[in-house]
Design a protein around this motif. Structure first.
Motif, PDB file in Angstrom:
ATOM      1  N   HIS A 133     -74.596  24.388 -70.251  1.00 10.84           N
ATOM      2  CA  HIS A 133     -74.132  23.591 -69.121  1.00 10.84           C
ATOM      3  C   HIS A 133     -75.030  22.354 -69.099  1.00 10.84           C
ATOM      4  N   MET A 134     -74.450  21.153 -69.085  1.00 17.64           N
ATOM      5  CA  MET A 134     -75.294  19.960 -69.204  1.00 17.64           C
ATOM      6  C   MET A 134     -74.637  18.769 -68.523  1.00 17.64           C
ATOM      7  N   LEU A 135     -75.444  17.956 -67.848  1.00 18.86           N
ATOM      8  CA  LEU A 135     -74.981  16.696 -67.290  1.00 18.86           C
ATOM      9  C   LEU A 135     -74.370  15.842 -68.392  1.00 18.86           C
ATOM     10  N   ASP A 188     -74.153  36.416 -81.311  1.00 19.85           N
ATOM     11  CA  ASP A 188     -75.048  36.525 -80.159  1.00 19.85           C
ATOM     12  C   ASP A 188     -75.482  35.132 -79.727  1.00 19.85           C
ATOM     13  N   LEU A 189     -75.011  34.704 -78.556  1.00 19.65           N
ATOM     14  CA  LEU A 189     -75.307  33.358 -78.078  1.00 19.65           C
ATOM     15  C   LEU A 189     -75.933  33.393 -76.694  1.00 19.65           C
ATOM     16  N   ARG A 190     -76.907  32.528 -76.509  1.00 17.02           N
ATOM     17  CA  ARG A 190     -77.554  32.335 -75.211  1.00 17.02           C
ATOM     18  C   ARG A 190     -77.056  31.013 -74.626  1.00 17.02           C
ATOM     19  N   PHE A 191     -76.520  31.078 -73.405  1.00 15.07           N
ATOM     20  CA  PHE A 191     -75.964  29.924 -72.723  1.00 15.07           C
ATOM     21  C   PHE A 191     -76.852  29.549 -71.544  1.00 15.07           C
ATOM     22  N   GLY A 192     -77.247  28.288 -71.474  1.00 20.55           N
ATOM     23  CA  GLY A 192     -78.051  27.827 -70.356  1.00 20.55           C
ATOM     24  C   GLY A 192     -77.180  27.355 -69.201  1.00 20.55           C
ATOM     25  N   ILE A 193     -77.653  27.610 -67.983  1.00 20.64           N
ATOM     26  CA  ILE A 193     -76.999  27.084 -66.791  1.00 20.64           C
ATOM     27  C   ILE A 193     -78.063  26.604 -65.801  1.00 20.64           C
ATOM     28  N   CYS A 195     -70.082  21.192 -71.824  1.00 23.09           N
ATOM     29  CA  CYS A 195     -70.690  22.264 -72.601  1.00 23.09           C
ATOM     30  C   CYS A 195     -71.210  21.609 -73.871  1.00 23.09           C
ATOM     31  N   ALA A 196     -72.516  21.606 -74.028  1.00 18.86           N
ATOM     32  CA  ALA A 196     -73.147  20.890 -75.135  1.00 18.86           C
ATOM     33  C   ALA A 196     -73.752  21.841 -76.159  1.00 18.86           C
TER      34      ALA A 196
END
Length: 439
Positions: free
Chosen positions: A119-121, A65-70, A270-271
């Motif tokens: 998602h990351m600069l 179970d993973l939470r991905f930020g955008i 993707c960090a």
């Protein structure tokens, strides 16, 4: 895999002062949480979300179970498509997409474990690992580049026909405003990030010092257009669709695209935190495998209308899909009379897009050095080895049977004709006449 010690320093960030600007960065508490859902496409290639996972017992992710930020930008697409099309599920990942309001909020949520990947600069994992520019020191890694190209520097409408791709044309306006005691204002999305570096490099190439001759401010992507609309800025650099949005709203135009500054430049990553990756290497590789499938799907231009439809939804970017689609297909209307069919549009997989090339981190560190974000010569080799993780990328692609070009240490020449040699980043960093070098 060698164990890396996580940072024990505090993870709270100092607040950014945006009192002159509309709105402010919201925390992730009010973000949209999106449980995984199935594909709506009847194209035969991608798996449905309920397809049986292609995961052998030995390769099962340690964490499922993973939470991905955008952030609301077109280049969040690989994560969104991997979620919507069931690619994450295919590799044993139950994904939740978390839409954040600012890069600082995304960074802090990754640092504290609320997110497991994001998602990351590109420059942010470097800054966090080094503890620079207000970033709490938290080691992070980049095992995957999400995209290349596709950002733009937007200028206010008053400069239309006067300033385009040559930054020297901007210099007289900068000098006039400065002489009047009201310096021009330019916005980027985060100090160590990509948009900040494109802005700084563009201004510097025109003989304009970004810290002395103009006001350079931080604004979240989705707030750029609103601030320009009320006259709070003269220009901004951000990812799409906000450049196209400024043109549609008739408040600005694209002076130059970032692929015109540097063809196939790195953009978003993707960090993960180093701590999470060290504890969960199979999970990280499962994510990379899903991102590979999503990225290949995205670089089939016939899929881009569907991509635009999906990522434009309110839960992701929240804009009309046509604002996204044109530039995704390389159809550029600059808003000042120029149009272009650009073959160097945003890519997600082609031309070795995803390999985490160490030389790009070296370039970033050279710019940290140039602009006084570090004092003295940074530990180029040590930081790059810590953050860039081609080993994880290569392992995941080997398990998929996917060939790649491997590391590339060839020089890169940007739009101003200056060449970066990754074999000597310090010489490059200290060679610019416009700089803020310290030590």
């Amino acid at each position: 895999m060698k164990k890396r010690e996580p940072s024990k320093e505090a993870s709270s960030a100092s607040p950014l002062d945006r009192r002159r600007f509309l709105g402010g960065a919201l925390g992730l508490g009010g973000a949209a949480l999106l449980p995984a859902c199935g594909s709506r496409s009847d194209e035969p290639g991608p798996p449905a979300a309920n397809a049986a996972p292609l995961v052998a017992t030995a390769d099962k992710p340690e964490v499922s179970d993973l939470r991905f930020g955008i952030i609301a930008l077109t280049d969040c697409s690989p994560l969104v498509i991997a979620h919507e099309k069931g690619f994450f599920k295919r590799y044993g990942i139950n994904s939740t997409i978390v839409k954040g309001a600012s890069w600082a909020a995304i960074r802090d949520s990754l640092s504290n474990g609320d997110l497991q990947a994001t998602h990351m600069l590109f420059g942010m994992p470097l800054a966090s690992t080094m503890g620079l520019l207000g970033s709490p020191k938290k080691p992070m890694i980049i095992p995957w580049l999400l995209n290349r190209n596709g950002q733009a520097i937007t200028m206010k409408s008053d400069l239309r026909g006067k300033v385009a791709g040559d930054p020297k044309a901007l210099q007289p306006f900068v000098e006039e405003a400065k002489a009047k005691g009201a310096p021009m204002t330019f916005a980027m999305t985060f100090p160590p990030g990509t948009h900040a570096m494109w802005t700084r490099y563009f201004l510097g190439a025109g003989g304009i010092h970004p810290d002395k001759d103009v006001a350079l401010v931080t604004i979240p992507p989705a707030q750029m257009v609103a601030n320009m609309k009320v006259g709070k800025m003269d220009g901004f650099c951000v990812g799409e669709p906000w450049g196209a949005r400024a043109i549609a709203d008739q408040i600005g135009y694209t002076a130059v695209t970032t692929q015109e500054l540097w063809k196939d430049h790195p953009e978003k990553a993707c960090a993960f935190t180093a701590e999470f990756a060290d504890k969960n290497p199979k999970t990280v590789k499962a994510v990379l495998k899903a991102l590979h499938e999503a990225s290949v799907w995205l670089d089939k231009l016939d899929n881009r209308p569907e991509q635009a439809d999906i990522v434009s939804r309110p839960t992701y970017i929240n804009c009309p899909p046509e604002l996204i689609l044109g530039r995704l297909k390389g159809q550029y209307d600059y808003g000042d009379g120029r149009t272009k069919e650009d073959k160097d549009y945003m890519i997600f997989s082609d031309r070795g897009c995803n390999y985490p090339q160490p030389k790009y981190a070296l370039w970033w560190l050279s710019q940290f050095r140039r602009w006084g974000m570090v004092e003295g010569r940074p530990d180029y080799e040590g930081v790059v080895k810590q953050v860039m993780r081609p080993d994880l990328y290569e392992e995941a692609m080997k398990e998929l049977g996917v060939a790649h070009g491997g590391p590339d240490d060839q020089p890169e020449t940007l739009f101003d004709g200056v060449t970066f040699d990754p074999k000597d980043p310090e010489k490059y960093a200290t060679s610019f006449p416009v700089n803020a070098l310290k030590g």
